[in-house]
Design a protein around this motif. Structure first.
Motif, PDB file in Angstrom:
ATOM      1  N   MET A  71      18.799  23.108 -12.723  1.00 36.00           N
ATOM      2  CA  MET A  71      17.950  22.272 -13.552  1.00 36.00           C
ATOM      3  C   MET A  71      17.030  23.167 -14.374  1.00 36.00           C
ATOM      4  SD  MET A  71      17.108  18.945 -11.254  1.00 36.00           S
ATOM      5  CE  MET A  71      16.632  18.079 -12.731  1.00 36.00           C
ATOM      6  N   VAL A  72      16.795  22.733 -15.607  1.00 41.26           N
ATOM      7  CA  VAL A  72      16.003  23.519 -16.552  1.00 41.26           C
ATOM      8  C   VAL A  72      14.726  22.746 -16.859  1.00 41.26           C
ATOM      9  CG1 VAL A  72      15.938  24.558 -18.842  1.00 41.26           C
ATOM     10  CG2 VAL A  72      18.076  24.564 -17.532  1.00 41.26           C
ATOM     11  N   ILE A  73      13.592  23.383 -16.650  1.00 42.67           N
ATOM     12  CA  ILE A  73      12.290  22.779 -16.922  1.00 42.67           C
ATOM     13  C   ILE A  73      11.607  23.588 -18.016  1.00 42.67           C
ATOM     14  CG2 ILE A  73      10.063  22.090 -15.966  1.00 42.67           C
ATOM     15  CD1 ILE A  73      12.426  20.634 -14.705  1.00 42.67           C
ATOM     16  N   ARG A  74      11.142  22.894 -19.049  1.00 38.15           N
ATOM     17  CA  ARG A  74      10.403  23.604 -20.103  1.00 38.15           C
ATOM     18  C   ARG A  74       8.944  23.716 -19.677  1.00 38.15           C
ATOM     19  NH1 ARG A  74      11.026  25.668 -24.864  1.00 38.15           N
ATOM     20  NH2 ARG A  74      13.171  24.916 -25.080  1.00 38.15           N
ATOM     21  N   ILE A 132      24.198  17.238 -28.476  1.00 32.41           N
ATOM     22  CA  ILE A 132      22.878  17.272 -27.850  1.00 32.41           C
ATOM     23  C   ILE A 132      22.153  18.541 -28.295  1.00 32.41           C
ATOM     24  CG2 ILE A 132      21.602  17.358 -25.674  1.00 32.41           C
ATOM     25  CD1 ILE A 132      22.996  14.717 -26.009  1.00 32.41           C
ATOM     26  N   PHE A 133      20.965  18.385 -28.830  1.00 26.84           N
ATOM     27  CA  PHE A 133      20.136  19.529 -29.191  1.00 26.84           C
ATOM     28  C   PHE A 133      19.088  19.811 -28.117  1.00 26.84           C
ATOM     29  CE2 PHE A 133      21.379  17.545 -33.301  1.00 26.84           C
ATOM     30  CZ  PHE A 133      22.249  18.542 -33.721  1.00 26.84           C
ATOM     31  N   THR A 134      18.532  18.744 -27.546  1.00 28.89           N
ATOM     32  CA  THR A 134      17.509  18.875 -26.512  1.00 28.89           C
ATOM     33  C   THR A 134      17.700  17.768 -25.490  1.00 28.89           C
ATOM     34  OG1 THR A 134      15.888  19.810 -28.045  1.00 28.89           O
ATOM     35  CG2 THR A 134      15.024  18.810 -26.062  1.00 28.89           C
ATOM     36  N   PHE A 135      17.746  18.134 -24.228  1.00 26.11           N
ATOM     37  CA  PHE A 135      17.733  17.158 -23.124  1.00 26.11           C
ATOM     38  C   PHE A 135      16.933  17.824 -22.011  1.00 26.11           C
ATOM     39  CE2 PHE A 135      19.878  15.038 -19.404  1.00 26.11           C
ATOM     40  CZ  PHE A 135      19.366  13.776 -19.650  1.00 26.11           C
ATOM     41  N   GLU A 136      15.620  17.808 -22.198  1.00 26.90           N
ATOM     42  CA  GLU A 136      14.760  18.631 -21.374  1.00 26.90           C
ATOM     43  C   GLU A 136      13.745  17.810 -20.601  1.00 26.90           C
ATOM     44  OE1 GLU A 136      12.901  21.268 -24.121  1.00 26.90           O
ATOM     45  OE2 GLU A 136      14.644  22.579 -24.262  1.00 26.90           O
ATOM     46  N   ALA A 137      13.440  18.319 -19.423  1.00 26.32           N
ATOM     47  CA  ALA A 137      12.298  17.843 -18.659  1.00 26.32           C
ATOM     48  C   ALA A 137      11.190  18.869 -18.825  1.00 26.32           C
ATOM     49  CB  ALA A 137      12.672  17.683 -17.189  1.00 26.32           C
ATOM     50  N   HIS A 138      10.002  18.398 -19.193  1.00 25.40           N
ATOM     51  CA  HIS A 138       8.859  19.293 -19.338  1.00 25.40           C
ATOM     52  C   HIS A 138       8.063  19.311 -18.035  1.00 25.40           C
ATOM     53  CE1 HIS A 138       8.869  19.786 -23.885  1.00 25.40           C
ATOM     54  NE2 HIS A 138       9.879  18.965 -23.643  1.00 25.40           N
ATOM     55  N   ALA A 139       7.333  20.377 -17.838  1.00 20.48           N
ATOM     56  CA  ALA A 139       6.566  20.534 -16.603  1.00 20.48           C
ATOM     57  C   ALA A 139       5.530  19.430 -16.425  1.00 20.48           C
ATOM     58  CB  ALA A 139       5.892  21.906 -16.582  1.00 20.48           C
ATOM     59  N   GLN A 171       7.533   9.130 -13.837  1.00 21.58           N
ATOM     60  CA  GLN A 171       6.463   8.535 -13.034  1.00 21.58           C
ATOM     61  C   GLN A 171       5.754   9.573 -12.176  1.00 21.58           C
ATOM     62  OE1 GLN A 171       8.310   5.308 -10.945  1.00 21.58           O
ATOM     63  NE2 GLN A 171       8.525   4.055 -12.791  1.00 21.58           N
ATOM     64  N   GLY A 172       6.322  10.747 -12.081  1.00 18.07           N
ATOM     65  CA  GLY A 172       5.717  11.859 -11.353  1.00 18.07           C
ATOM     66  C   GLY A 172       6.322  13.152 -11.845  1.00 18.07           C
ATOM     67  N   ARG A 173       5.928  14.250 -11.239  1.00 15.96           N
ATOM     68  CA  ARG A 173       6.424  15.554 -11.684  1.00 15.96           C
ATOM     69  C   ARG A 173       7.439  16.159 -10.727  1.00 15.96           C
ATOM     70  NH1 ARG A 173       1.017  18.444 -14.313  1.00 15.96           N
ATOM     71  NH2 ARG A 173       0.447  16.675 -15.655  1.00 15.96           N
ATOM     72  N   LEU A 178      11.782  13.244 -12.433  1.00 17.89           N
ATOM     73  CA  LEU A 178      12.280  13.750 -13.711  1.00 17.89           C
ATOM     74  C   LEU A 178      13.701  13.264 -13.974  1.00 17.89           C
ATOM     75  CD1 LEU A 178      10.951  17.442 -13.513  1.00 17.89           C
ATOM     76  CD2 LEU A 178       9.917  15.501 -14.717  1.00 17.89           C
ATOM     77  N   VAL A 179      14.548  13.299 -12.940  1.00 18.04           N
ATOM     78  CA  VAL A 179      15.942  12.859 -13.106  1.00 18.04           C
ATOM     79  C   VAL A 179      15.997  11.362 -13.380  1.00 18.04           C
ATOM     80  CG1 VAL A 179      18.182  12.650 -11.953  1.00 18.04           C
ATOM     81  CG2 VAL A 179      16.847  14.751 -11.713  1.00 18.04           C
ATOM     82  N   ALA A 180      15.140  10.582 -12.723  1.00 19.36           N
ATOM     83  CA  ALA A 180      15.101   9.141 -12.992  1.00 19.36           C
ATOM     84  C   ALA A 180      14.718   8.870 -14.442  1.00 19.36           C
ATOM     85  CB  ALA A 180      14.110   8.460 -12.041  1.00 19.36           C
ATOM     86  N   ALA A 181      13.763   9.635 -14.966  1.00 15.26           N
ATOM     87  CA  ALA A 181      13.363   9.460 -16.362  1.00 15.26           C
ATOM     88  C   ALA A 181      14.467   9.905 -17.313  1.00 15.26           C
ATOM     89  CB  ALA A 181      12.076  10.243 -16.637  1.00 15.26           C
ATOM     90  N   GLN A 182      15.197  10.964 -16.962  1.00 13.88           N
ATOM     91  CA  GLN A 182      16.334  11.386 -17.783  1.00 13.88           C
ATOM     92  C   GLN A 182      17.417  10.308 -17.793  1.00 13.88           C
ATOM     93  OE1 GLN A 182      16.772  15.318 -15.827  1.00 13.88           O
ATOM     94  NE2 GLN A 182      16.682  16.192 -17.886  1.00 13.88           N
ATOM     95  N   SER A 183      17.592   9.634 -16.675  1.00 10.71           N
ATOM     96  CA  SER A 183      18.562   8.538 -16.616  1.00 10.71           C
ATOM     97  C   SER A 183      18.127   7.385 -17.511  1.00 10.71           C
ATOM     98  CB  SER A 183      18.719   8.054 -15.165  1.00 10.71           C
ATOM     99  OG  SER A 183      19.244   9.067 -14.338  1.00 10.71           O
ATOM    100  N   ARG A 184      16.828   7.089 -17.519  1.00 13.48           N
ATOM    101  CA  ARG A 184      16.330   6.000 -18.366  1.00 13.48           C
ATOM    102  C   ARG A 184      16.499   6.322 -19.851  1.00 13.48           C
ATOM    103  NH1 ARG A 184      12.133   6.132 -14.546  1.00 13.48           N
ATOM    104  NH2 ARG A 184      10.657   7.070 -16.008  1.00 13.48           N
ATOM    105  N   ILE A 185      16.298   7.566 -20.211  1.00 19.11           N
ATOM    106  CA  ILE A 185      16.422   7.927 -21.626  1.00 19.11           C
ATOM    107  C   ILE A 185      17.880   7.855 -22.073  1.00 19.11           C
ATOM    108  CG2 ILE A 185      16.779  10.452 -21.703  1.00 19.11           C
ATOM    109  CD1 ILE A 185      14.309  10.601 -23.522  1.00 19.11           C
ATOM    110  N   LEU A 186      18.819   8.159 -21.163  1.00 14.54           N
ATOM    111  CA  LEU A 186      20.241   7.999 -21.485  1.00 14.54           C
ATOM    112  C   LEU A 186      20.618   6.527 -21.582  1.00 14.54           C
ATOM    113  CD1 LEU A 186      22.088  10.789 -19.472  1.00 14.54           C
ATOM    114  CD2 LEU A 186      21.660  10.677 -21.937  1.00 14.54           C
TER     115      LEU A 186
END
Length: 198
Positions: A71-74, A132-139, A171-173, A178-186
């Protein structure tokens, strides 16, 4: 065997035993994550028509720094954290087409969706390609998706392209948040694609 030799051997064995326990206790456990569909919670059926349009999800192209198991975190504008102990259960290049296909089918029950490479029994009416250009989770918990979508209608030979720039806040860090939020954005990307299908 002298008493001093026995003491030395006993001390050496105990030291090796303690080192083994210590190494095992400080080694982080590896966790695996998978994207999920929304289960229909955020996506409404857009079309109840019985006619099925066949949609082909072409290969989703990812930048090289994201196309990995870790997993990659910016953590900054020019800094990333690549975590060796928090891994995707399957490559994103395989997971993203699967999740998008399910999300699109949930958004429009009249669509039949398959992922490339599709077999000889499936001929898509519309082929969708995604860069895809960006599919990132930020810290700080921000999820950012930036992509270009191309829709090729094989029936009319009409091509439509548009850009996507979406953000979602976890909803948290923690990694599951983070994965749940990535799923919602997809899921939102799938909804937008379903709405654009003629």
């Amino acid at each position: 065997m002298s008493a001093s030799t026995r003491t030395f051997i006993w001390f050496t064995l105990m030291l090796m035993f303690l080192m083994a326990i210590g190494c095992r206790s400080i080694t982080p456990q590896i966790s695996y994550y998978a994207l999920s569909t929304t289960g229909g919670g955020h996506i409404q059926a857009l079309n109840a028509a019985p006619i099925q349009t066949r949609i082909g999800i072409g290969p989703i192209l990812l930048p090289a720094y994201l196309d990995r198991h870790q997993m990659v975190i910016r953590t900054g504008p020019n800094q990333l954290r690549i975590d060796d102990y928090h891994l995707w259960a399957a490559p994103l290049s395989e997971e993203m087409p699967r999740i998008l296909a399910e999300n699109i089918m949930q958004a429009d029950r009249a669509l039949r969706v398959d992922r490339a490479p599709w077999g000889h029994r499936f001929t898509p009416d519309i082929v969708i390609g995604i860069q895809i250009f960006t599919f990132e989770a930020h810290a700080d918990g921000l999820i950012h998706l930036k992509a270009a979508v191309t829709m090729n209608d094989q029936r009319s030979e009409v091509q439509k392209s548009w850009s996507v720039d979406l953000e979602e806040h976890a909803q948290g860090r923690a990694y599951p948040d983070l994965v749940a939020a990535q799923s919602r954005i997809l899921a939102e990307l799938g909804r937008q694609i379903a709405e654009a299908i003629p």
